[in-house]
Scaffold this motif. Structure first.
Motif, mmCIF file in Angstrom:
data_model
loop_
_atom_site.group_PDB
_atom_site.id
_atom_site.type_symbol
_atom_site.label_atom_id
_atom_site.label_comp_id
_atom_site.label_asym_id
_atom_site.label_seq_id
_atom_site.Cartn_x
_atom_site.Cartn_y
_atom_site.Cartn_z
ATOM 1 N N ASP A 166 21.165 31.168 74.391
ATOM 2 C CA ASP A 166 20.354 29.976 74.663
ATOM 3 C C ASP A 166 20.969 28.742 74.022
ATOM 4 O OD1 ASP A 166 18.459 31.338 76.149
ATOM 5 O OD2 ASP A 166 17.203 31.803 74.408
ATOM 6 N N SER A 169 24.112 27.656 75.963
ATOM 7 C CA SER A 169 23.799 26.930 77.201
ATOM 8 C C SER A 169 23.325 25.519 76.901
ATOM 9 C CB SER A 169 22.736 27.691 77.991
ATOM 10 O OG SER A 169 23.226 28.947 78.408
ATOM 11 N N ARG A 170 22.484 25.392 75.875
ATOM 12 C CA ARG A 170 21.973 24.066 75.516
ATOM 13 C C ARG A 170 23.111 23.153 75.088
ATOM 14 N NH1 ARG A 170 21.198 21.373 71.120
ATOM 15 N NH2 ARG A 170 21.763 23.147 69.786
ATOM 16 N N THR A 172 26.301 23.434 75.856
ATOM 17 C CA THR A 172 27.189 23.165 76.988
ATOM 18 C C THR A 172 26.671 22.006 77.820
ATOM 19 O OG1 THR A 172 27.929 25.475 77.096
ATOM 20 C CG2 THR A 172 28.208 24.134 79.081
ATOM 21 N N LEU A 188 22.919 26.209 84.575
ATOM 22 C CA LEU A 188 23.370 27.393 83.834
ATOM 23 C C LEU A 188 22.314 28.481 83.934
ATOM 24 C CD1 LEU A 188 25.209 25.116 82.623
ATOM 25 C CD2 LEU A 188 25.261 26.479 80.521
ATOM 26 N N TYR A 189 22.739 29.650 84.422
ATOM 27 C CA TYR A 189 21.830 30.776 84.620
ATOM 28 C C TYR A 189 22.193 31.916 83.684
ATOM 29 C CZ TYR A 189 20.345 28.625 89.049
ATOM 30 O OH TYR A 189 19.834 27.775 90.005
ATOM 31 N N HIS A 190 21.147 32.599 83.150
ATOM 32 C CA HIS A 190 21.346 33.788 82.331
ATOM 33 C C HIS A 190 20.947 35.025 83.125
ATOM 34 C CE1 HIS A 190 20.933 31.493 78.228
ATOM 35 N NE2 HIS A 190 21.960 31.104 78.955
ATOM 36 N N HIS A 203 19.996 22.837 82.382
ATOM 37 C CA HIS A 203 20.440 22.094 83.561
ATOM 38 C C HIS A 203 20.596 20.620 83.220
ATOM 39 C CE1 HIS A 203 16.428 20.269 84.278
ATOM 40 N NE2 HIS A 203 15.966 21.414 83.827
ATOM 41 N N LEU A 274 26.584 35.005 82.318
ATOM 42 C CA LEU A 274 26.278 33.590 82.491
ATOM 43 C C LEU A 274 26.877 33.121 83.807
ATOM 44 C CD1 LEU A 274 25.147 30.953 81.143
ATOM 45 C CD2 LEU A 274 27.415 30.619 80.185
ATOM 46 N N VAL A 276 27.449 29.561 86.003
ATOM 47 C CA VAL A 276 27.417 28.103 85.961
ATOM 48 C C VAL A 276 27.623 27.555 87.365
ATOM 49 C CG1 VAL A 276 28.436 26.011 84.994
ATOM 50 C CG2 VAL A 276 28.368 28.115 83.629
ATOM 51 N N LEU A 300 34.465 28.203 78.344
ATOM 52 C CA LEU A 300 33.250 29.004 78.223
ATOM 53 C C LEU A 300 33.556 30.489 78.114
ATOM 54 C CD1 LEU A 300 30.904 27.193 80.764
ATOM 55 C CD2 LEU A 300 30.637 27.296 78.282
#
Length: 341
Positions: A166, A169-170, A172, A188-190, A203, A274, A276, A300
């Protein structure tokens, strides 16, 4: 270009036939055509252009129409940036601009470009300003490369402190949102713990109202993207014609029409942990877009220090692998960033 200038019927332009040109114009054009440096000679009240082989490359698809055309017509899309320097030069004041950002329609689309150039008055036989001498060098490749390098530097520094997925992603999105001229949209999807879906974790750039339909994506779905291809580790998957989905995204009036799906894989896991989705700028060439996203994806893939735990599609949690230092974009990729589509 010398042969084209010599054989062109200039009587169809305000300049008239070559044998009627003033000596000051003939001499300037001769110097222009003999030079390897991109030079444009702008002459007369109608700002008619005569340029050499180097400047022909700058014109792109505007050549050969631009030869003998009004400078202001050919470069109307760049007028917000060059209009005032042009006016000053016409009044007798030389203008010099370094790495000036402007948008040119020269390769079938409105392209973000950078140029270093000057506009210098040319005196005719009467002592009045007959035209302008306009040497120019394009710096688009260099400027885009420097912008990517700054983004990678900032991303590298931020991800070094990431503690989990988390946070990664934040961080990035927090960093890359400052470089939306390259990446106007980021999603960005997990991967879910059971490996069945991808959930939107972070996002930037897309209006919130448009996120509901893509907040969760089945890992084996064909909408909104063909996930079977998107999840392969071979590299980014390009998708096109998504302007309706991305409407309102990014810093420009035009929404991104193209995007790249970047799977971030971890050795030993069946599916990328992940995913993107990076919206592509509508004002950059495909080569420049690919250079940017490839560099970001490589970074990444190598976060440091390791972030964990991450969700898996089976077995116990695994930690993100350790990283080597992020490598800069290759000079080969950077040099191609201003290439045509």
């Amino acid at each position: 270009m010398a042969e084209l200038v010599r054989t062109k019927d200039w009587s169809d332009t305000p300049l008239g036939p070559i044998d009627q040109w003033p000596q000051s114009l003939r001499t300037t054009v001769s110097l222009c055509l003999a030079s390897n440096f991109p030079i444009n000679v702008i002459w007369g009240d109608d700002n008619i252009q005569i340029y050499n082989d180097g400047y022909r490359t700058v014109c792109g698809e505007a050549h050969p129409r631009a030869l003998g055309e009004d400078y202001g017509v050919t470069w109307s899309s760049a007028w917000p940036a060059i209009g005032e320097p042009f006016r000053q030069a016409r009044e007798g004041h030389t203008s010099f601009l370094e790495n000036q950002r402007m948008f040119l329609t020269r390769n079938g689309y409105l392209e973000e470009t950078f140029f270093t150039f000057s506009l210098s008055p040319i005196r005719d036989e009467t002592g009045e300003i007959g035209g302008l001498f306009h040497p120019v060098t394009e710096t688009t490749a260099t400027m885009l490369s420097e912008r990517r390098t700054r983004a990678l530097r900032d991303l590298n520094a931020s991800l070094a402190s990431a503690v989990d997925m988390d946070d990664l992603s934040r961080r990035t999105v927090e960093v890359l949102s400052q470089f939306e001229f390259d990446l106007p949209l980021l999603l960005l999807y997990h991967l879910s713990p059971d490996g069945s879906t991808y959930g939107l974790a972070a996002h930037h750039g897309s209006p919130v109202r448009r996120l509901a339909s893509i907040a969760t994506i089945d890992a084996h779905s064909t909408t909104p993207w063909l996930m079977a291809k998107a999840l392969t580790p071979d590299g980014p998957l390009g998708i096109i014609e998504f302007s309706d989905l991305f409407k309102g995204a990014g810093p420009y009036e035009e929404p991104p029409e193209r995007a790249l799906i970047l799977p971030i894989t971890v050795p030993g896991l069946e599916l990328p942990t992940l995913l993107v989705v990076a919206g592509a700028s509508p004002h950059l060439s495909t080569t420049a877009i690919w250079a940017s996203t490839s560099c970001f994806r490589r970074r990444l893939l190598q976060p440091s220090p390791p972030c964990g735990p991450v969700p898996t599609s089976g077995g116990g949690p695994k930690r993100w692998r350790k990283s080597i230092a992020a490598r800069p974009c290759s000079s080969r990729t950077s040099a191609m960033s201003s290439a045509r589509r």
